[in-house]
Motif scaffolding. Structure first.
Motif, PDB file in Angstrom:
ATOM      1  N   ALA A  17      -0.974   7.978  -0.515  1.00  0.00           N
ATOM      2  CA  ALA A  17      -0.390   7.611   0.768  1.00  0.00           C
ATOM      3  C   ALA A  17      -0.868   8.567   1.852  1.00  0.00           C
ATOM      4  O   ALA A  17      -0.968   9.771   1.630  1.00  0.00           O
ATOM      5  CB  ALA A  17       1.126   7.645   0.676  1.00  0.00           C
ATOM      6  N   PRO A  18      -1.174   8.065   3.039  1.00  0.00           N
ATOM      7  CA  PRO A  18      -1.517   8.964   4.139  1.00  0.00           C
ATOM      8  C   PRO A  18      -0.318   9.833   4.506  1.00  0.00           C
ATOM      9  O   PRO A  18       0.830   9.468   4.272  1.00  0.00           O
ATOM     10  CB  PRO A  18      -1.878   7.998   5.282  1.00  0.00           C
ATOM     11  N   ARG A  19      -0.612  10.988   5.049  1.00  0.00           N
ATOM     12  CA  ARG A  19       0.449  11.918   5.409  1.00  0.00           C
ATOM     13  C   ARG A  19       1.315  11.332   6.519  1.00  0.00           C
ATOM     14  O   ARG A  19       0.815  10.735   7.456  1.00  0.00           O
ATOM     15  CB  ARG A  19      -0.148  13.257   5.863  1.00  0.00           C
ATOM     16  N   ASP A  20       2.619  11.541   6.399  1.00  0.00           N
ATOM     17  CA  ASP A  20       3.525  11.003   7.405  1.00  0.00           C
ATOM     18  C   ASP A  20       3.446  11.843   8.667  1.00  0.00           C
ATOM     19  O   ASP A  20       3.022  13.007   8.662  1.00  0.00           O
ATOM     20  CB  ASP A  20       4.960  10.979   6.873  1.00  0.00           C
ATOM     21  N   VAL A  48       0.850  -1.199   0.000  1.00  0.00           N
ATOM     22  CA  VAL A  48       0.000   0.000   0.000  1.00  0.00           C
ATOM     23  C   VAL A  48       0.881   1.244   0.000  1.00  0.00           C
ATOM     24  O   VAL A  48       2.020   1.207   0.476  1.00  0.00           O
ATOM     25  CB  VAL A  48      -0.934   0.015   1.232  1.00  0.00           C
ATOM     26  N   PRO A  49       0.391   2.361  -0.555  1.00  0.00           N
ATOM     27  CA  PRO A  49       1.175   3.603  -0.521  1.00  0.00           C
ATOM     28  C   PRO A  49       1.418   4.038   0.917  1.00  0.00           C
ATOM     29  O   PRO A  49       0.560   3.898   1.788  1.00  0.00           O
ATOM     30  CB  PRO A  49       0.276   4.608  -1.260  1.00  0.00           C
ATOM     31  N   CYS A  50       2.612   4.547   1.174  1.00  0.00           N
ATOM     32  CA  CYS A  50       2.950   5.004   2.521  1.00  0.00           C
ATOM     33  C   CYS A  50       4.082   6.020   2.423  1.00  0.00           C
ATOM     34  O   CYS A  50       4.286   6.636   1.379  1.00  0.00           O
ATOM     35  CB  CYS A  50       3.328   3.824   3.416  1.00  0.00           C
ATOM     36  N   HIS A  51       4.848   6.175   3.482  1.00  0.00           N
ATOM     37  CA  HIS A  51       5.909   7.162   3.528  1.00  0.00           C
ATOM     38  C   HIS A  51       7.157   6.735   2.775  1.00  0.00           C
ATOM     39  O   HIS A  51       8.083   7.525   2.618  1.00  0.00           O
ATOM     40  CB  HIS A  51       6.288   7.439   4.982  1.00  0.00           C
TER      41      HIS A  51
END
Length: 812
Positions: free
Chosen positions: A635-638, A487-490
């Motif tokens: 991606a959720p914000r880091d 999944v999209p992430c940091h």
């Protein structure tokens, strides 16, 4: 699989790759430097290559060095490391040797300054590498060859000067590298032509030095130990030579050291067919010879010219044979623990690793190993060949202890039988009162549940295993990243996402999660998400802990003790390791919605230097993704606090390196080293508190029960800390430069016979002012001794660590 045109070119170039086990290798790549690259080092997602014979501006043998970065499944084009100012000249042979540890690279130039030699330190910040130091011998002379071999571990560098029959240690304090003591050597130091220092390795508080020309070129290797991490005092522990070592074997031409294991190459053995030997450190200056693990097949193979140890247990060996296959060259993989014997090494089914069918490529002139990746350099091709394995190399499981496996890939046969039976004795031996057992963790009932041979197993799932026979389990499955998807992430390559159980609001919930990758990942790089907090924003473990959503710590069980680590406490930062599962705690504020753990597909491990969570080179890419990818898929914000956490870790690292702050790592172990608890730290930090604070890592009170087995661990008991009362793995006090200080800790367990308590100090001052007090006998041991042996006559034995006042008096 993300392949560039570079990867497509590789498919045509490596037509010969079908000769080794294609089911094991999921992807290979080639990194072209267009020079005669002959040295290589690999750590995490970063590779360093040296081409010492490369010309620069028509000047011969100036030498060059390059860095390539792995982003997901792709290696970037190499970026050159250049001394600043361009301190290179003809015949310097810059790139003679290379090493890397985290964000620090070390490059040797053995012929610099009339063959005196030098070594250059480069450090990374974001995408930029800059020279931090140039290291030379204080009394160097022409022909010393300082920098012919280099090794690096955190803030410690070992540099060989084979022409001078000497080796040098440098330690980093802030941005400065200083030699804590004079050069050191073995019995043959000073004997002309022994070549002591032609090969070097360093691991923790120990170093290994090769002397391939000693004793009529029979060769030798020497092991050295610092005093509890204080390199100003170095002791030679032993001379490592196998039985039957003969003239012209050149033992010690290549060496590597990892934990208690030493790997030594002898490329001249058996008429230059070559060989490699393994030794194991049993303690008390005794190294056990575990035998010859590899031999060349033909005269001239030169097997053992380069060697590398890998794996958390130092249970994978990669050995170069540049003369093999009619000088095409090859590399060979070996794994330890097959057949239930921890000392047995077995050749991989993928051997030999080779490249194209052209002669004189000399593949294996340099080799490197990390996680699921093996690298072999072919000088004549001007390239490094990368071999990536689906599920890594498996792991040895010792007999008779409970351990916790995880699946390092998506299983193609997703059952207990499909993943374990073929390695642990078959289905007929499965079950209670038989030979091996596997349990799952039920998050609802918070209990372990026995499985059957047909029970499903999944990537990311955590399990408990016990085998009465021991054995090496090699997992099979698909490459992580394509099945299942990330999944999209940091992190640019994405993350593996694991759902965690919600708390009931009154008690924490514990989850057993399997590490999903065949390479280690630094716990500081993982993130939590909680749907009820700020739109599911990514949270560092420390941030999740502060918000009472998840514990910042995770715990791994090593067979006799629980090792607890977190992402912020100096000396207590840890890794998620392949083939393992770990305990993670959900705290009481996470009662509704969803909470998840995100593990980045980023090969890394905890090093002394803190790596930025998101390199600046990805900033533009991330802005483009925010625009191109629909909101639901972005991606959720880091965590905005990640940078502050990393900066605080860096501040502590710098202060510890300068000796302003300090810590001592305590290790309790059995005399043979089979059982140990290494995850215990005491010390002083500027911003620590007298009582409980964020640097005091709790043993995690919700302890899932284990049925039986050996027990040996160390703890700092604090029943006096009221709401924070409990047992702790670390205990930091506020900094006190002149006054004394003390810590009380206990060793607990059921292990009889001789036990050993060892310690490693972060600075010479901590060693000089430290002492151990056995509260049962009153015996006092100065920290400079670095170990103490005792017997555990009951379930508990109490000790006291004292930090003497500046006038030498113990604390009151």
């Amino acid at each position: 699989m993300n392949r560039s045109s570079f990867g497509i070119f590789l498919g045509a170039l490596l037509g010969g790759l079908a000769t080794f086990d294609a089911s094991a290798v999921t992807e290979s790549d080639v990194i072209l430097v267009y020079e005669t690259a002959s040295t290589v080092a690999l750590d995490g997602d970063t590779m360093v290559l040296g081409a010492p014979y490369a010309a620069v501006s028509n000047a011969q043998q100036v030498g060059r060095a390059f860095v390539s970065l792995r982003e997901g499944n792709t290696w970037t084009s190499p970026v050159e490391l250049i001394p600043n100012p361009d301190d290179r000249a003809a015949f310097d042979e810059f790139g003679s040797s290379v090493a890397i540890s985290g964000d620090t690279a070390l490059v040797g130039a053995r012929r610099h300054n009339s063959d005196q030699g030098a070594a250059y330190v480069f450090v990374r910040s974001g995408a930029t590498w800059t020279q931090q130091a140039k290291l030379t011998a204080s009394l160097g002379a022409s022909g010393d060859g300082f920098g012919a071999a280099v090794a690096l571990s955190g803030d410690t560098a070992v540099i060989g000067a084979g022409g001078a029959n000497a080796s040098h240690v440098f330690t980093r304090s802030g941005n400065a590298w200083v030699p804590p003591g004079p050069p050191f050597g073995g019995t043959l130091t000073g004997a002309t032509g022994s070549g002591f220092g032609c090969a070097v390795a360093v691991s923790g508080d120990s170093a290994l030095i090769g002397a391939p020309s000693a004793d009529n070129n029979a060769g030798a290797a020497y092991a050295f130990k610092s005093s509890g991490g204080n390199w100003s005092t170095i002791t030679e522990t032993t001379l490592l030579t196998p039985i039957g070592n003969s003239p012209n074997d050149y033992l010690g031409y290549a060496v590597d050291l990892s934990g208690r294991y030493a790997l030594i190459g002898a490329p001249g053995a058996d008429s230059n067919a070559g060989a490699a030997y393994v030794f194991y450190y049993t303690g008390s200056s005794i190294w056990r010879h575990d035998g010859k693990i590899a031999s060349g097949t033909s005269a001239g193979d030169g097997l053992g010219r380069t060697v590398n140890l890998g794996g958390e247990q130092a249970d994978v060996a990669l050995i170069g044979a540049p003369g093999a296959l009619a000088t095409k060259g090859a590399a060979y993989l070996f794994t330890r623990g097959s057949g239930g014997n921890a000392a047995t090494w077995t050749a991989s089914a993928s051997n030999p690793l080779w490249a194209v069918s052209k002669p004189n490529f000399a593949l294996g002139q340099g080799v490197a190993l990390f996680g699921d990746t093996a690298v072999a350099v072919a000088p004549a091709a001007g390239a490094a060949y990368v071999y990536r394995f689906d599920c890594g190399f498996g792991r040895y499981w010792p007999a008779g202890v409970w351990l916790f496996p995880g699946l390092p890939c998506a299983p193609d046969v997703a059952t207990v039988s499909g993943q374990f039976s073929d390695d642990l004795g078959g289905d007929t031996k499965y079950g209670y009162s038989n030979r091996w057992y596997l349990y799952d963790w039920n998050e609802t009932t918070q209990s372990l549940v026995g499985l059957t041979v047909t029970s499903p197993v999944v990537q990311g799932g955590g399990y408990e295993l016990k085998t009465l026979d021991g054995g090496r389990v090699g997992f099979t499955g698909a490459i992580t990243g394509s099945n299942p998807p990330l999944v999209p992430c940091h992190y640019v390559a994405g993350c593996f996402e694991i759902a965690l159980p919600l708390s009931n609001g009154t008690a924490s919930k514990v989850a057993l999660v399997g590490h999903p990758f065949p390479y280690p990942v630094d716990w500081a790089d993982v993130r939590f998400t909680y749907s009820n907090y700020n739109g599911g924003q990514l949270l560092t473990p420390s941030a999740a802990h502060t918000l009472n959503i998840a514990n910042k710590s995770f715990r791994r069980y090593n067979g006799n003790a629980n090792e607890t680590y977190d992402d912020s406490t100096p000396g207590m930062n840890g890794n998620l390791w392949p083939n393992e599962s770990v305990w993670v705690w959900v705290k009481t504020s996470a009662t509704s919605g969803t909470i998840k753990l995100l593990i980045p597909a980023k090969p890394s491990r905890q090093n002394a230097v803190v790596q930025p969570a998101v390199p600046t080179r990805f900033a533009l890419i991330e802005r483009l993704l925010d625009w191109l990818i629909p909101t639901a898929e972005a991606a959720p914000r880091d965590n905005p606090g990640a940078a502050a956490r990393d900066a605080r870790r860096q501040q502590h690292r710098d202060a510890i390196a300068r000796g302003e702050e300090w810590y001592v790592q305590l290790i309790v172990e059995t005399a043979d080293g089979q059982f140990a608890d290494p995850a215990n730290v005491l010390g002083q930090l500027t911003d620590a508190a007298t009582s409980y604070d964020a640097y005091d890592v709790n043993e995690l009170e919700e302890s899932p029960p284990l049925p039986d087995g050996p027990v040996l661990y160390l703890t700092f008991p604090h029943p006096d800390w009221k709401q924070s009362a409990g047992d702790y793995s670390s205990d930091y006090h506020p900094l006190s430069k002149n006054q004394g200080d003390r810590w009380t800790f206990e060793v607990r367990g059921n292990q009889k016979g001789t036990l050993r308590l060892r310690w490693k100090a972060s600075s010479p001052a901590a060693t000089a002012r430290g002492q151990l007090v056995d509260q049962q006998t009153g015996v006092v041991i100065a920290a400079a001794v670095d170990h103490y042996e005792f017997a555990l006559n009951g379930p508990t034995r109490t000790f006291r660590w004292e930090y003497l006042a500046s006038n030498g008096k113990p604390p009151k």
